[in-house]
Design a protein around this motif. Structure first.
Motif, PDB file in Angstrom:
ATOM      1  N   LEU A   2       0.857  -1.180   0.000  1.00 48.77           N
ATOM      2  CA  LEU A   2       0.000   0.000   0.000  1.00 48.77           C
ATOM      3  C   LEU A   2       0.897   1.234   0.000  1.00 48.77           C
ATOM      4  O   LEU A   2       1.740   1.411   0.880  1.00 48.77           O
ATOM      5  N   GLN A   3       0.719   2.045  -1.041  1.00 49.60           N
ATOM      6  CA  GLN A   3       1.551   3.236  -1.136  1.00 49.60           C
ATOM      7  C   GLN A   3       0.661   4.471  -1.121  1.00 49.60           C
ATOM      8  O   GLN A   3      -0.446   4.438  -1.648  1.00 49.60           O
ATOM      9  N   MET A  54       4.998   5.507   2.577  1.00 50.60           N
ATOM     10  CA  MET A  54       4.754   6.912   2.279  1.00 50.60           C
ATOM     11  C   MET A  54       5.744   7.352   1.215  1.00 50.60           C
ATOM     12  O   MET A  54       6.953   7.232   1.399  1.00 50.60           O
ATOM     13  N   VAL A  55       5.235   7.823   0.089  1.00 47.79           N
ATOM     14  CA  VAL A  55       6.104   8.380  -0.949  1.00 47.79           C
ATOM     15  C   VAL A  55       6.015   9.897  -0.783  1.00 47.79           C
ATOM     16  O   VAL A  55       4.986  10.501  -1.053  1.00 47.79           O
ATOM     17  N   LEU A  56       7.109  10.461  -0.279  1.00 45.51           N
ATOM     18  CA  LEU A  56       7.082  11.874   0.120  1.00 45.51           C
ATOM     19  C   LEU A  56       7.573  12.758  -1.016  1.00 45.51           C
ATOM     20  O   LEU A  56       8.692  12.594  -1.493  1.00 45.51           O
ATOM     21  N   TRP A  57       6.746  13.649  -1.445  1.00 46.99           N
ATOM     22  CA  TRP A  57       7.130  14.632  -2.454  1.00 46.99           C
ATOM     23  C   TRP A  57       7.436  15.928  -1.731  1.00 46.99           C
ATOM     24  O   TRP A  57       6.518  16.634  -1.300  1.00 46.99           O
ATOM     25  N   ASP A  58       8.746  16.169  -1.615  1.00 50.97           N
ATOM     26  CA  ASP A  58       9.176  17.386  -0.923  1.00 50.97           C
ATOM     27  C   ASP A  58       9.300  18.465  -1.993  1.00 50.97           C
ATOM     28  O   ASP A  58      10.235  18.476  -2.779  1.00 50.97           O
TER      29      ASP A  58
ATOM     30  N   LEU B 183       2.170   6.662  -8.524  1.00 53.30           N
ATOM     31  CA  LEU B 183       2.715   5.575  -7.694  1.00 53.30           C
ATOM     32  C   LEU B 183       3.038   4.369  -8.573  1.00 53.30           C
ATOM     33  O   LEU B 183       2.410   4.161  -9.617  1.00 53.30           O
ATOM     34  N   LEU B 184       4.002   3.601  -8.120  1.00 55.35           N
ATOM     35  CA  LEU B 184       4.451   2.440  -8.891  1.00 55.35           C
ATOM     36  C   LEU B 184       3.457   1.299  -8.717  1.00 55.35           C
ATOM     37  O   LEU B 184       3.112   0.936  -7.591  1.00 55.35           O
ATOM     38  N   LEU B 185       3.038   0.731  -9.846  1.00 53.32           N
ATOM     39  CA  LEU B 185       2.111  -0.399  -9.774  1.00 53.32           C
ATOM     40  C   LEU B 185       2.867  -1.710  -9.880  1.00 53.32           C
ATOM     41  O   LEU B 185       2.603  -2.657  -9.151  1.00 53.32           O
ATOM     42  N   GLU B 277      -9.940   1.904  -9.631  1.00 55.98           N
ATOM     43  CA  GLU B 277     -10.204   1.931  -8.184  1.00 55.98           C
ATOM     44  C   GLU B 277      -8.929   2.019  -7.357  1.00 55.98           C
ATOM     45  O   GLU B 277      -8.971   1.857  -6.144  1.00 55.98           O
ATOM     46  N   PHE B 278      -7.805   2.277  -8.003  1.00 56.56           N
ATOM     47  CA  PHE B 278      -6.516   2.231  -7.293  1.00 56.56           C
ATOM     48  C   PHE B 278      -6.477   3.249  -6.146  1.00 56.56           C
ATOM     49  O   PHE B 278      -6.777   4.425  -6.339  1.00 56.56           O
ATOM     50  N   ASP B 279      -6.127   2.738  -4.967  1.00 55.81           N
ATOM     51  CA  ASP B 279      -6.046   3.648  -3.810  1.00 55.81           C
ATOM     52  C   ASP B 279      -4.686   3.514  -3.146  1.00 55.81           C
ATOM     53  O   ASP B 279      -4.542   3.778  -1.958  1.00 55.81           O
ATOM     54  N   GLY B 280      -3.725   3.086  -3.909  1.00 58.54           N
ATOM     55  CA  GLY B 280      -2.380   2.967  -3.335  1.00 58.54           C
ATOM     56  C   GLY B 280      -1.960   1.523  -3.116  1.00 58.54           C
ATOM     57  O   GLY B 280      -0.805   1.262  -2.829  1.00 58.54           O
ATOM     58  N   ASP B 281      -2.886   0.592  -3.271  1.00 51.35           N
ATOM     59  CA  ASP B 281      -2.533  -0.807  -3.039  1.00 51.35           C
ATOM     60  C   ASP B 281      -2.140  -1.444  -4.370  1.00 51.35           C
ATOM     61  O   ASP B 281      -2.971  -1.602  -5.268  1.00 51.35           O
ATOM     62  N   SER B 282      -0.868  -1.797  -4.487  1.00 53.04           N
ATOM     63  CA  SER B 282      -0.375  -2.292  -5.766  1.00 53.04           C
ATOM     64  C   SER B 282      -0.510  -3.805  -5.908  1.00 53.04           C
ATOM     65  O   SER B 282      -0.120  -4.356  -6.925  1.00 53.04           O
TER      66      SER B 282
END
Lengths: 164, 598
Positions: A2-3, A54-58, B183-185, B277-282
């Motif tokens: 989960l990102q 957490m992918v942080l965009w600074d 985000l990377l899938l 439906e992507f919510d961050g879960d790859s």
């Protein structure tokens, strides 16, 4: 895995990069800021019993909000709004940023950080301002990248809001 | 069977009866008519019904057409449904079969699996050989040496450097990135390629896209198609929900973009809902990885057989030359080695105890007298390298005459005029030496290892010889007188002093313990005149010289004057002399004997 993409927003020199540096071990040099205007880091955390990256965009600070690239905010799940407690102007910048961001990203979770808590005797941020913001439903925290105060906590609080 | 012929006539009873009869009749008649018309069909229907109810019969019927019907179904495009329908049963059947008796399936598969395995192994070996050939080819060329240096410099394995240089292109990484969140899938990477954290790379790629778009005011739907950094290119293809980015080393053909486009289309087709439906879960996109792996293409330069030949020839010639040189060196070294060993064994004071190979070079163990020649000098004289042969020395005392002689000379330190020779252990010293050294020689020589005996007969003390010299000088001293006179001419006066000095030197050399030295002062006359007169004159002359010598510092007791007249002519000593030499006084040293002492 989960990102979640998280942005660091705020005026120049309020300590966004220092907060990130305090939070993660970076693989990129800080030069990316001046070249592309953003530096990305990654930190695995555990929030609400879930593993989250957490992918942080600074994002490079902007006093004039117009120069902030809104493109960089696309796809974020939350953000940290940072101001320097010792400079009132940065608080005003933060308020302006928040206004603009709220237009495109309504109800986006965020945490407002009054940074440089180690210099509290030089603070220009008054208690009334804080009360005012809290009344509006903001989560306000005092952080210090120098001492590490509330840094982890701020990210975790934001993480919790995003997973709500 | 049930057929009944229709009745022509019916008896008429009552009216009711008649009506009844009539209805009955009608039905009967209808029945009869039906029978008459439909009996064969009815029979057929009945028979069919019976057949339908009979499972065995039905199975028999179906068995005749089942194969054809499956074939028909497939032909009409229903293969997928058919597979779907059959799969569970087939799978179950296979499982059941294996459970019951695995040997049945094994036996059935055996002819298939053998070749398949062989093919797979052959393929592995072929690719291994190919890479080996490539490495070999590149190892032996000038370019190969350059690449080897590059490998040393960069720390990459040599095979990797070879691949990189013969590479036309290689897709090293493929990223599947969610467009909205960046985000990377999913991500895949070619073997032996090092990567940074792919999720950050995907973020930066998106950031760069935004940056470029924003900087050049490009429309939002446009995207960066490719990025080039030195040898690396990043190709990006964009779908509505996701983008695919391929990191390529070298130059991929334009057709590769079509591959990427096809892939992103496939991903949108297969994962459309998940993307939405992507919510961050790859997690759901792990299944897309095989699609990405298909994009990891690579292409290397084909081998050029003709190019290889010159290298082979050069290598072959070089190998021949090397072999010849090695052979010549080996023969030469062998010859030198034999000479060296002979020289070493001939060297006095060196005894070779063993020789052999140790640690890649010759090692000679030997006994070595400290006074013998250094074996390294022998090695050098024989033209051998220091690396070729090494020594292990064990000190000892040699009894070789030559070494014993050196040792004796070192110990005894003979004076310059003495020569010492050793033969068969006998030290022979000859020459003149101070009597002190001569006296101690025997004792000291006995302490020199290897000296068995001393022969000092050839030695004389240097003091004795000096006395002899003085004595002969004394003997040649002649004072001449005019005729009939016992007094010398003025020109003779100087002789007294030098004669006195010689006499005094001789006295000084005489040991205080022996008898005093005696010098005879002998007066002579010529033959003219009478014997008596001559005797008297000669006596006067002798006494005259004695006085003169005493005046010059000689003690009187060492002088013995006497006249001999003409009885001991001086001429005997100087045959060529004339008579004048007889009018003289001569001096003679006499061994000091008690009876001659006055």
């Amino acid at each position: 895995m989960l990102q979640k993409k998280i942005c660091m927003l705020g005026a120049t020199a309020v300590g966004k990069t220092s907060l990130v540096r305090r939070f993660v071990e970076s693989i990129y040099s800080d030069e990316y800021h001046t070249s592309v205007g953003v530096k990305i880091d990654r930190k695995p955390v555990r929030v609400k019993e879930k593993d989250l990256v957490m992918v942080l965009w600074d994002i490079y600070g902007a006093d004039e909000f117009q120069s902030l690239r809104m493109d960089y905010l696309n796809g974020m799940f939350g953000y940290l709004l940072v101001a320097d407690g010792t400079r009132k102007s940065t608080i005003n910048d933060a308020l302006t940023i928040q206004e603009s961001v709220a237009k495109d990203f309504a109800k986006m979770p965020f945490v407002f950080l009054l940074n440089k808590a180690d210099l509290k005797d030089e603070w220009e941020a008054g208690a009334d301002l804080e009360q005012n913001l809290t009344a509006r439903g903001w989560t306000v925290m005092h952080s210090s990248a120098k001492t590490g105060e509330a840094v982890e906590e701020a990210f975790h609080t934001l993480g919790g809001k995003m997973l709500r | 069977m049930a057929e009944r012929p229709p009745q022509q006539n019916q008896p008429e009873d009552s009216a009711a009866e008649t009506r009844e009869e009539t209805r009955e009749d009608k039905r009967q008649k209808f029945q009869d008519l039906r029978n008459l018309l439909l009996a064969p069909e009815q029979k057929e229907i009945q028979s069919l019904r019976n057949r339908m109810d009979d499972r065995a019969a039905r199975a028999e019927d179906l068995s005749a057409v089942v194969a054809e019907s499956i074939e028909l179904r497939r032909e009409h495009g229903g293969g997928a449904d058919l597979n779907k329908a059959l799969m569970p049963s087939v799978e179950e059947a296979l499982r059941e079969s294996v459970r019951k008796d695995p040997s049945v399936l094994a036996a059935a598969l055996f002819p298939v699996m053998g070749p398949a395995i062989r093919k797979s192994i052959a393929e592995s070996i072929r690719s291994m050989l190919e890479s080996f050939n490539q490495t070999m080819e590149h190892s032996l060329s000038a370019q190969g040496i350059r690449w080897r240096l590059e490998s040393l410099r960069t720390g990459r394995p040599f095979s990797e450097v070879v691949l990189l240089h013969s590479l036309v292109y290689r897709v090293e990484q493929v990223f599947l990135i969610h467009k909205a969140t960046s985000l990377l899938l999913a991500h895949c990477v070619a073997p032996h390629v090092s990567t940074k954290d792919p999720s950050l790379v995907s973020g930066m790629l998106s950031a760069i896209q935004s940056y470029v778009r924003d900087s050049f005011k490009a429309p939002k739907e446009d995207s960066l198609d490719s990025i080039q950094v030195g040898e690396l290119e990043v190709w990006v293809v964009s779908g509505p929900q996701a983008i695919l980015a391929a990191v390529i080393r070298g130059h991929a053909p334009a057709s590769y973009r079509a591959t990427l486009e096809k892939t992103i289309e496939d991903i949108h087709r297969d994962f459309g809902q998940a993307l939405e439906e992507f919510d961050g879960d790859s997690a759901p996109f792990a299944a897309a990885e095989p699609l990405l792996e298909n994009c990891l293409e690579s292409h290397y330069e084909p081998k050029e057989a003709t190019k290889r030949r010159p290298y082979v020839a050069v290598v072959a010639v070089a190998a021949l030359v090397l072999a010849a040189v090695a052979l010549w060196m080996s023969v030469n070294n062998n010859r030198k080695w034999n000479h060296f060993m002979v020289a070493l064994q001939r060297e006095p004071g060196i005894v070779v105890t063993s020789s052999g190979m140790e640690g890649g070079h010759h090692l000679v163990r030997l006994l070595h007298d400290p006074l013998a020649k250094d074996p390294a000098v022998v090695r050098h004289d024989e033209g051998l390298d220091a690396e070729f042969v090494d020594f292990k020395l064990e000190p000892y005392y040699s009894l070789d005459d030559e070494i014993v002689e050196k040792r004796a000379i070192e110990v005894l330190v003979p004076p310059g005029e003495v020569s010492c020779k050793v033969k068969d252990g006998v030290l022979t010293a000859t020459g003149r030496a101070p009597s002190d050294w001569v006296h101690k020689l025997k004792d000291r020589a006995a302490l020199v290892p290897g000296v068995k005996k001393v022969d000092a007969t050839g030695l004389e003390s240097s003091e004795a010889s000096e006395t002899q010299m003085l004595a002969s000088e004394l003997k040649s001293t002649v004072f001449t007188f005019p005729i009939g006179v016992a007094q010398v001419d003025a020109d003779q006066e100087g002789k007294f002093a030098s004669a006195a000095q010689v006499i005094n030197s001789l006295i000084a050399k005489t040991s205080p313990l022996s008898q005093p030295l005696m010098v005879e002062v002998i007066g002579h006359t010529d033959t003219s005149g009478t014997e008596g007169l001559n005797m008297s004159l000669s006596q006067q002359r002798a006494e005259y010289v004695t006085r003169k010598l005493v005046d010059a510092g000689v003690a009187r007791r060492n002088l013995n004057p006497h006249g001999v007249g003409t009885s001991e002519p001086v001429r005997n000593h100087d045959a060529a002399g004339d008579e004048s030499v007889e009018r003289s006084v001569t001096l003679r040293l006499v061994p000091a004997k008690p009876n001659r002492v006055e």
